[in-house]
Design a protein around this motif. Sequence first.
Motif, PDB file in Angstrom:
ATOM      1  N   ILE A 123      42.416  39.972  46.897  1.00 51.32           N
ATOM      2  CA  ILE A 123      41.236  40.813  47.108  1.00 51.32           C
ATOM      3  C   ILE A 123      40.475  40.998  45.788  1.00 51.32           C
ATOM      4  N   THR A 124      41.208  41.186  44.698  1.00 49.04           N
ATOM      5  CA  THR A 124      40.572  41.334  43.394  1.00 49.04           C
ATOM      6  C   THR A 124      39.775  40.091  43.027  1.00 49.04           C
ATOM      7  N   PHE A 125      40.367  38.932  43.262  1.00 55.84           N
ATOM      8  CA  PHE A 125      39.699  37.661  42.971  1.00 55.84           C
ATOM      9  C   PHE A 125      38.426  37.504  43.802  1.00 55.84           C
ATOM     10  N   ILE A 126      38.517  37.862  45.088  1.00 58.67           N
ATOM     11  CA  ILE A 126      37.343  37.802  45.963  1.00 58.67           C
ATOM     12  C   ILE A 126      36.258  38.745  45.457  1.00 58.67           C
ATOM     13  N   GLY A 127      36.670  39.950  45.049  1.00 56.93           N
ATOM     14  CA  GLY A 127      35.718  40.925  44.529  1.00 56.93           C
ATOM     15  C   GLY A 127      35.030  40.440  43.265  1.00 56.93           C
ATOM     16  N   LEU A 128      35.803  39.834  42.355  1.00 55.14           N
ATOM     17  CA  LEU A 128      35.227  39.316  41.118  1.00 55.14           C
ATOM     18  C   LEU A 128      34.232  38.188  41.391  1.00 55.14           C
ATOM     19  N   GLN A 129      34.554  37.355  42.397  1.00 53.64           N
ATOM     20  CA  GLN A 129      33.628  36.295  42.792  1.00 53.64           C
ATOM     21  C   GLN A 129      32.369  36.878  43.434  1.00 53.64           C
ATOM     22  N   SER A 130      32.579  37.829  44.322  1.00 54.61           N
ATOM     23  CA  SER A 130      31.464  38.436  45.048  1.00 54.61           C
ATOM     24  C   SER A 130      30.501  39.129  44.092  1.00 54.61           C
ATOM     25  N   ALA A 131      31.033  39.698  43.023  1.00 53.00           N
ATOM     26  CA  ALA A 131      30.196  40.369  42.033  1.00 53.00           C
ATOM     27  C   ALA A 131      29.479  39.382  41.120  1.00 53.00           C
ATOM     28  N   GLY A 132      29.904  38.121  41.193  1.00 53.33           N
ATOM     29  CA  GLY A 132      29.313  37.114  40.320  1.00 53.33           C
ATOM     30  C   GLY A 132      29.884  37.144  38.922  1.00 53.33           C
ATOM     31  N   LEU A 133      31.010  37.847  38.733  1.00 53.28           N
ATOM     32  CA  LEU A 133      31.641  37.931  37.408  1.00 53.28           C
ATOM     33  C   LEU A 133      32.478  36.696  37.121  1.00 53.28           C
ATOM     34  N   ILE A 134      33.149  36.182  38.145  1.00 46.34           N
ATOM     35  CA  ILE A 134      33.907  34.947  38.036  1.00 46.34           C
ATOM     36  C   ILE A 134      33.122  33.862  38.763  1.00 46.34           C
ATOM     37  N   VAL A 135      32.827  32.774  38.060  1.00 44.97           N
ATOM     38  CA  VAL A 135      31.976  31.724  38.627  1.00 44.97           C
ATOM     39  C   VAL A 135      32.654  30.367  38.508  1.00 44.97           C
ATOM     40  N   ASN A 136      32.085  29.391  39.174  1.00 47.82           N
ATOM     41  CA  ASN A 136      32.625  28.032  39.134  1.00 47.82           C
ATOM     42  C   ASN A 136      32.464  27.428  37.736  1.00 47.82           C
ATOM     43  N   ASN A 137      33.507  26.721  37.316  1.00 44.90           N
ATOM     44  CA  ASN A 137      33.474  25.988  36.051  1.00 44.90           C
ATOM     45  C   ASN A 137      34.188  24.664  36.293  1.00 44.90           C
ATOM     46  N   ASP A 138      33.447  23.576  36.279  1.00 48.00           N
ATOM     47  CA  ASP A 138      34.023  22.277  36.624  1.00 48.00           C
ATOM     48  C   ASP A 138      35.128  21.845  35.678  1.00 48.00           C
ATOM     49  N   ALA A 139      35.088  22.337  34.448  1.00 46.46           N
ATOM     50  CA  ALA A 139      36.100  21.932  33.460  1.00 46.46           C
ATOM     51  C   ALA A 139      37.439  22.609  33.701  1.00 46.46           C
ATOM     52  N   VAL A 140      37.398  23.911  34.060  1.00 45.65           N
ATOM     53  CA  VAL A 140      38.644  24.665  34.227  1.00 45.65           C
ATOM     54  C   VAL A 140      38.685  25.416  35.570  1.00 45.65           C
ATOM     55  N   LEU A 141      37.939  24.941  36.552  1.00 45.03           N
ATOM     56  CA  LEU A 141      37.863  25.490  37.909  1.00 45.03           C
ATOM     57  C   LEU A 141      37.042  26.776  37.976  1.00 45.03           C
ATOM     58  N   VAL A 142      37.445  27.813  37.204  1.00 45.33           N
ATOM     59  CA  VAL A 142      36.695  29.073  37.218  1.00 45.33           C
ATOM     60  C   VAL A 142      36.459  29.540  35.789  1.00 45.33           C
ATOM     61  N   GLY A 143      35.429  30.380  35.621  1.00 48.54           N
ATOM     62  CA  GLY A 143      35.134  30.907  34.298  1.00 48.54           C
ATOM     63  C   GLY A 143      34.361  32.207  34.413  1.00 48.54           C
ATOM     64  N   LEU A 144      34.043  32.797  33.274  1.00 44.73           N
ATOM     65  CA  LEU A 144      33.320  34.063  33.233  1.00 44.73           C
ATOM     66  C   LEU A 144      31.815  33.803  33.268  1.00 44.73           C
TER      67      LEU A 144
END
Length: 434
Positions: A146-167
Amino acid sequence: MNAWFEKQFKLSEHGTTVKTEILAGITTFMTMAYIIFVNPGILSATGMPFGALLVATCLGSSLACFLMAFLANYPFALAPGMGLNAFFAFTVVLGMKIPWQVALAAIFIEGLIFIVLTFTKVREEVVNSMPKTLKIGVSAGIGLFITFIGLQSAGLIVNNDAVLVGLCNFRENVPGLLALAGLLLMVLLETRKVTGGILIGIVAVTLAGIPLGITKMPEGIVSMPPSLSPIFMKMDFSMIAQPTFWVIVLTFFFVDFFDTVGTLVGVSSRANMLDKNGSLPKARQALMADAIGTTAGAMLGTSTVTTFVESASGVAQGGRTGLTALTVAVIFLLAMFFSPLIAIVPACATAPALIMVGGYMMMGFKDMDYSDWTEFFPAMLAFFMMPFAYSIAAGIEFGIVSYVALKVLTGRGKEVNWLLYVLTLLFLLNRAFL
């Protein structure tokens, strides 16, 4: 009215009040209200009309929540499940070229199978056969998810092709900054024991978003719901004799089964609803509400209805009885007429609620037995697999299989409930053939 609520839901026995339960229900609804628009958005890719899907989503969710309230008296809310709707639209209909009417028939049959299994106590036994450590791991894992979903939904955690996710880049992310401010407000209110703190935070962020251009004001408040007739009772059973049809049924079955089990175990564990043996009282009634909801949802024209992890937000606000679920059910019905108003709540307002609730659920790890690796490691594996595989079902699968394997390899196989052996075999067969 209060006397009826007390008699029906036994509020005093559960240490709660009408006000607390209604606030909890509103909070739960606010954190899952996105499904009213997201589910039709996904399913409409199949050619199904958006308006009819919106009505089916609200009706199916409301019916299932009513059932949860009066059959089980639990504060769990239900709606068409995320992931399952994407599988329905993009894999089954668009990918496999299966008509959406046939896909609805598969969900209908899946629901009937669940009803039969619930009557025979199979699903209840699965819930209650899981050891305490795995239940802790599942609950905490759902929290991290749920925390991960929330961070994504807020746009705080975004896609990063090099390491999958990033800030994210904060200079370009005003909604993300607003979400962080909302999170701090919610934590502050919770620290000060303010009733309805999460809900207050959601409303505050929504209002703050107006001058920033994030909250889009509606053109109207009330609108009549569209017709349900284009998708109501449109199930097509013409492919029932084909193996492909049953592969679809079994895939829906596996994902829905263990998503529901995981959510029930996780949220009820965090809410201290398990008895002294670690079992969930009235698990059968809760699972029956879920099963009937799935079957009814298919008849209405939507994908699999399942128990939502966002129910944890209402539990965090003190929801302990079916009155919370009843509140959600009523609001879903009203939502068909007030959809323009509900649509104004931005993702950055509900995201901090998900992040906070995720932290709340992870607190259960304090009760973990860290001295026994055959208990700790499976729970840890379930904890990490849920967010990283983006699947509650995958977390349960890895947790159970590793638990059984470690117990057998260390000569402690007798400690394992026989049903966990059966589930391990089914998981392995599922990976091999589905």
